[in-house]
Design a protein around this motif. Structure first.
Motif, PDB file in Angstrom:
ATOM      1  N   CYS A 115      -1.461  10.875  64.176  1.00  0.00           N
ATOM      2  CA  CYS A 115      -2.574  10.144  63.557  1.00  0.00           C
ATOM      3  C   CYS A 115      -2.386  10.085  62.043  1.00  0.00           C
ATOM      4  O   CYS A 115      -2.358  11.128  61.382  1.00  0.00           O
ATOM      5  N   HIS A 116      -2.261   8.892  61.523  1.00  0.00           N
ATOM      6  CA  HIS A 116      -2.163   8.724  60.070  1.00  0.00           C
ATOM      7  C   HIS A 116      -3.546   8.654  59.427  1.00  0.00           C
ATOM      8  O   HIS A 116      -3.729   9.140  58.312  1.00  0.00           O
ATOM      9  N   VAL A 167      -8.066   7.517  60.408  1.00  0.00           N
ATOM     10  CA  VAL A 167      -9.060   6.904  61.299  1.00  0.00           C
ATOM     11  C   VAL A 167      -9.935   5.943  60.490  1.00  0.00           C
ATOM     12  O   VAL A 167     -11.100   5.725  60.804  1.00  0.00           O
ATOM     13  N   TYR A 186      -8.351  -0.010  66.833  1.00  0.00           N
ATOM     14  CA  TYR A 186      -8.486   1.431  66.608  1.00  0.00           C
ATOM     15  C   TYR A 186      -9.501   2.044  67.570  1.00  0.00           C
ATOM     16  O   TYR A 186      -9.292   3.146  68.099  1.00  0.00           O
ATOM     17  N   TYR A 202      -8.394   5.066  70.052  1.00  0.00           N
ATOM     18  CA  TYR A 202      -8.968   6.402  69.897  1.00  0.00           C
ATOM     19  C   TYR A 202      -9.918   6.766  71.033  1.00  0.00           C
ATOM     20  O   TYR A 202     -10.107   7.963  71.313  1.00  0.00           O
ATOM     21  N   VAL A 260      -2.926  16.554  68.775  1.00  0.00           N
ATOM     22  CA  VAL A 260      -2.903  15.508  67.756  1.00  0.00           C
ATOM     23  C   VAL A 260      -2.384  16.090  66.446  1.00  0.00           C
ATOM     24  O   VAL A 260      -2.862  17.138  65.988  1.00  0.00           O
ATOM     25  N   PHE A 303      -1.702  15.279  62.357  1.00  0.00           N
ATOM     26  CA  PHE A 303      -2.207  14.427  61.284  1.00  0.00           C
ATOM     27  C   PHE A 303      -1.309  14.545  60.056  1.00  0.00           C
ATOM     28  O   PHE A 303      -0.649  15.570  59.854  1.00  0.00           O
ATOM     29  N   SER A 343      -7.451  13.569  56.984  1.00  0.00           N
ATOM     30  CA  SER A 343      -7.492  12.761  58.204  1.00  0.00           C
ATOM     31  C   SER A 343      -7.932  13.599  59.402  1.00  0.00           C
ATOM     32  O   SER A 343      -8.692  13.137  60.260  1.00  0.00           O
ATOM     33  N   PHE A 397     -11.244  12.931  61.737  1.00  0.00           N
ATOM     34  CA  PHE A 397     -11.103  12.822  63.187  1.00  0.00           C
ATOM     35  C   PHE A 397     -12.035  13.813  63.888  1.00  0.00           C
ATOM     36  O   PHE A 397     -12.746  13.466  64.842  1.00  0.00           O
TER      37      PHE A 397
END
Length: 258
Positions: free
Chosen positions: A3-4, A6, A23, A27, A37, A39, A44, A48
């Motif tokens: 995950c870059h 949200v 997105y 998600y 996950v 990040f 981030s 999330f």
């Protein structure tokens, strides 16, 4: 799952409807499966967690690394640009919030004192408004995309790095600037401040006065203050290597394979 950010979920007003919908679908699937996950920043990760909770296989941040091309190699001066100047590196788009930095530059009268403000980056959503603001503001110049050699020169020659972004998944330009000892003026409690280990001048990205005063303060630093900040920034940024990044991923994968 890697995950870059949200952003389209937390700040939908900064994105087009297509990105927001995509997105949301992606998600929602992640939330159903609850996998591990990773990040690119703790900023981030926290965004999330605030939306989806913490009941996942794992939630971990492995920060990105500085690519050699942005900091290693010859430099290429850009004609017409002289010190002193502030520098912003990042796509010309609404979420980067360059317009308010331009307003701060104008209101604090830097151009009248011979200080310039240089912006570079690819054109994105909102670029027209940013370019229009730059055109009508004395001392501001938008370069658009620049080569690595030109970017290295800008980092080397600038007096401070400015990016009052409204949203970042990771603060790569601030980290690149830090490696060259360039003092960052960036959004408080964001991925940008995290990227430089809080060794920045934090500002409220919605406050013209905070941005303008931060710009003033950097120009007024004595050598001792400037060198202390530069040394801290450089020392931190030197640790953001590809080798460190790969080692952390290797540790994560090895743990999951056990």
């Amino acid at each position: 799952v890697l995950c870059h950010d949200v952003g389209p979920l937390t700040h939908p007003q900064l994105y087009d409807r297509g990105a927001v919908n995509a997105y949301q679908k992606a998600y929602n699937k992640v939330a159903q499966v609850r996998p591990g996950v990773d990040f690119v920043s703790n900023a981030s990760r926290l965004a999330f967690e605030n939306r989806f909770g913490t009941e996942f296989r794992f939630l971990q941040a492995i920060p990105l690394y500085i690519r050699n091309g942005s900091v290693t190699g010859h430099t290429e001066p850009i004609p017409g640009i002289q010190r002193p100047f502030f520098l912003t590196v990042g796509a010309l788009e609404t979420r980067k919030n360059q317009r308010i930095a331009i307003e701060a530059f104008e209101q604090y009268g830097f151009a009248k004192r011979g200080v310039s403000y240089i912006l570079c980056g690819a054109r994105g959503a909102g670029a027209q408004e940013i370019e229009a603001a730059a055109t009508r503001t004395s001392g501001v110049k938008v370069l658009g995309y620049v080569s690595d050699a030109q970017l290295r020169w800008l980092y080397q020659e600038a007096n401070a790095f400015v990016l009052p972004s409204l949203l970042e998944g990771f603060g790569m330009p601030a980290l690149e600037a830090a490696l060259r000892g360039l003092i960052p003026i960036v959004s408080r409690d964001s991925a940008l401040t995290e990227a430089v280990n809080d060794a920045a001048i934090p500002i409220d990205p919605t406050s013209i006065s905070e941005i303008g005063e931060a710009m003033e303060s950097v120009l007024a630093f004595d050598d001792a203050k400037r060198n202390a900040l530069r040394n801290g920034l450089t020392a931190h940024a030197q640790g953001a290597t590809r080798e460190r990044f790969l080692a952390e991923w290797n540790d994560l994968i090895s743990t999951e394979l056990q």
